[in-house]
Design an enzyme around this catalytic site. Structure first.
Site, mmCIF file in Angstrom:
data_model
loop_
_atom_site.group_PDB
_atom_site.id
_atom_site.type_symbol
_atom_site.label_atom_id
_atom_site.label_comp_id
_atom_site.label_asym_id
_atom_site.label_seq_id
_atom_site.Cartn_x
_atom_site.Cartn_y
_atom_site.Cartn_z
ATOM 1 N N LYS A 122 0.858 -1.183 0.000
ATOM 2 C CA LYS A 122 0.000 0.000 0.000
ATOM 3 C C LYS A 122 0.892 1.230 0.000
ATOM 4 O O LYS A 122 1.971 1.218 0.600
ATOM 5 C CB LYS A 122 -0.890 0.030 1.237
ATOM 6 C CG LYS A 122 -1.919 -1.069 1.191
ATOM 7 C CD LYS A 122 -3.036 -0.781 2.137
ATOM 8 C CE LYS A 122 -4.093 -1.868 2.006
ATOM 9 N NZ LYS A 122 -5.038 -1.849 3.083
ATOM 10 N N HIS A 125 1.234 7.019 2.622
ATOM 11 C CA HIS A 125 0.508 8.267 2.439
ATOM 12 C C HIS A 125 0.734 9.236 3.595
ATOM 13 O O HIS A 125 1.469 8.944 4.540
ATOM 14 C CB HIS A 125 -0.979 8.016 2.179
ATOM 15 C CG HIS A 125 -1.657 7.300 3.298
ATOM 16 N ND1 HIS A 125 -1.873 7.884 4.502
ATOM 17 C CD2 HIS A 125 -2.150 6.037 3.379
ATOM 18 C CE1 HIS A 125 -2.472 7.021 5.290
ATOM 19 N NE2 HIS A 125 -2.648 5.893 4.642
ATOM 20 N N HIS A 128 0.769 8.186 7.239
ATOM 21 C CA HIS A 128 1.962 7.534 7.785
ATOM 22 C C HIS A 128 3.050 8.518 8.174
ATOM 23 O O HIS A 128 3.961 8.177 8.910
ATOM 24 C CB HIS A 128 2.542 6.558 6.759
ATOM 25 C CG HIS A 128 1.682 5.362 6.551
ATOM 26 N ND1 HIS A 128 1.078 5.096 5.362
ATOM 27 C CD2 HIS A 128 1.301 4.388 7.397
ATOM 28 C CE1 HIS A 128 0.368 3.996 5.477
ATOM 29 N NE2 HIS A 128 0.476 3.550 6.704
HETATM 30 N N1 ARG Z 1 0.756 -1.574 10.111
HETATM 31 C C1 ARG Z 1 -0.077 -0.887 11.059
HETATM 32 C C2 ARG Z 1 -0.908 0.174 10.347
HETATM 33 O O1 ARG Z 1 -0.510 0.677 9.313
HETATM 34 C C3 ARG Z 1 0.704 -0.225 12.152
HETATM 35 C C4 ARG Z 1 1.519 -1.157 13.018
HETATM 36 C C5 ARG Z 1 1.828 -0.565 14.353
HETATM 37 N N2 ARG Z 1 2.663 -1.409 15.176
HETATM 38 C C6 ARG Z 1 2.260 -2.505 15.798
HETATM 39 N N3 ARG Z 1 3.171 -3.173 16.495
HETATM 40 N N4 ARG Z 1 1.027 -2.955 15.733
HETATM 41 O O2 ARG Z 1 -1.945 0.520 10.853
#
Ligand code: ARG
Length: 419
Positions: A122, A125, A128
């Protein structure tokens, strides 16, 4: 600056120690009340005079000073207004040294920071950018305070969405297009999958089957997944380079897939595992929370299981004294559940060592950002725009410092603008 003010007071008043003056100086609650304030109540006893008169005397005695705009007497208080240009100059000079803000309060302690962590395939954006920049700032602050900081990018690189992508790639994609357009092409395939699956729900079963293959180590499935991941990382790293930042570890969710069974065993051994509609959960109703799902109906792990595995892995590997998670506030419940489960497993440290740092939703013209609906701004574009605009302003204001070209940088650089 505070010390300079204290020194001025000390030079002009008898009967009070420099350390007492330092301790008394306050930062006023509003900028219109000055930058620093000194209350004269305590001097009243020593000098046998009303505090407001003492304040007026001190003001008189101090007179004109090169770094002070003005001094106001406000009742018992002396309010000092610093000359802004002097203040900025002092700050910039101080900040320019390596030791600015440095301390050793964190010595011997490790802090893990889990931030940025985009979902593979993805686009990176504007949403992030928040986690990335907040996380990186926390890294810098903690490093300056003497902590050993472990920067972790917990990539979203596992889950049923990869099954969907594989189905879409096989049906409508091509190697050339993915190689040429990278994540944009993967996104198109993902959107196409959902459009087609609305008409033909069997595609969802197919996607599930491919994800199952991934979970069972199927070579073809894993090599396509790895390829998608590599492509995504190249794009993410471009943005990180632009921001001048890096991570110590890119350990995504997939890293924990062989560590999830141990979590299930732990939860079971603690007598916390319950069945609910085919799934295995930890009941958190005593804590006013929805249950934490440990495994789905088909036995597979979920986001929370992988986060639990990551916590135990990080504790064993880095021996952190704190583990910080920077994500949007919509994940508040998720982290509260996961942290509670760790605590219920007999780990008291979870209470103050696991910290979620939530930030507000990033919206665009009042609507939630959504890759699928196209309501999106890419981080790379924003950064490049910001850099171009800054350069424009610098060029306008001081043409000499923005002279372009002639350097040997191979990637983007300030003097050559974009390449
Ligand atoms: N990949 C997740 C997102 O974009 C964030 C991950 C955050 N870290 C974790 N250990 N869950 O929403």
């Amino acid at each position: 600056m505070k010390e300079k003010i204290a020194q001025l007071i000390s030079n002009n008043v008898e009967g009070i120690e420099m350390s007492d003056i330092m301790a008394s100086i306050e930062i006023p609650p509003r900028p219109d009340m000055g930058d620093f304030a000194f209350p004269c109540f305590r001097l009243a006893k020593v000098l046998r005079k009303a505090p407001n008169m003492i304040a007026a005397d001190i003001k008189e005695a101090i007179g004109d000073v090169d770094f002070i705009e003005k001094i106001d007497v406000a009742g018992a208080y002396l309010n000092f207004y610093i000359k802004k240009d002097v203040f900025v100059k002092t700050m910039i000079e101080a900040a320019n040294t390596d030791d600015f803000g440095k301390s050793d309060i964190g010595e011997g302690q490790t802090i893990c920071i889990d931030y940025s962590s985009p979902n593979v395939a993805k686009n990176f954006h504007v949403g992030h950018l928040r986690t990335t920049i907040i996380g990186n700032s926390l890294y810098k602050i903690h490093s300056k305070l003497g902590y050993n900081v472990v920067r972790i990018n917990h990539l979203g690189d596992w889950g049923t969405q990869f099954g969907k992508l594989i189905v879409a790639y096989k049906a409508w994609g091509s190697k050339e297009a993915v190689e040429k357009d990278g994540i944009s092409e993967l996104m198109k395939l993902y959107v196409k999958f959902h459009e087609e699956a609305d008409k033909n729900p069997e595609l969802v079963d197919e996607a599930r089957a491919w994800f199952n293959k991934m979970e069972n180590g199927d070579e073809e499935a894993l090599s396509i997944w790895q390829w998608f991941k590599d492509i995504s990382l190249v794009e993410y790293k471009r943005t990180y380079n632009l921001l001048g930042m890096d991570f110590d570890y890119y350990l995504g969710e997939s890293f924990y897939r062989d560590k999830c069974q141990a979590v299930v065993d732990k939860v079971k051994a603690a007598g916390l595992l319950k069945e609910s509609e085919g799934a295995m959960i930890v009941d958190l109703s005593d804590y006013d929370m929805a249950p934490c799902i440990i495994t789905k109906k088909d036995g597979s792990s979920i986001y929370a299981t992988r986060d639990l595995a990551a916590i135990f892995y990080r504790k064993d590997t880095y021996h952190f004294s704190k583990c910080l998670y920077v994500t949007g506030q919509e994940q508040k419940l998720h982290f509260a559940q996961v942290f509670k489960v760790v605590e219920l497993l007999g780990n008291e440290w979870a209470k103050d060592q696991l910290v979620h740092i939530p930030y507000g939703l990033v919206s665009l013209e009042g609507a939630k950002l959504s890759t699928r609906s196209g309501n999106i701004i890419y981080a790379e574009d924003i950064l490049k725009d910001a850099i171009a605009k800054s350069l424009e302003i610098i060029t306008e204001k001081s043409p000499k410092s923005s002279k372009q070209g002639g350097c040997s940088q191979e990637s983007w650089c300030w003097c050559c603008s974009f390449q």
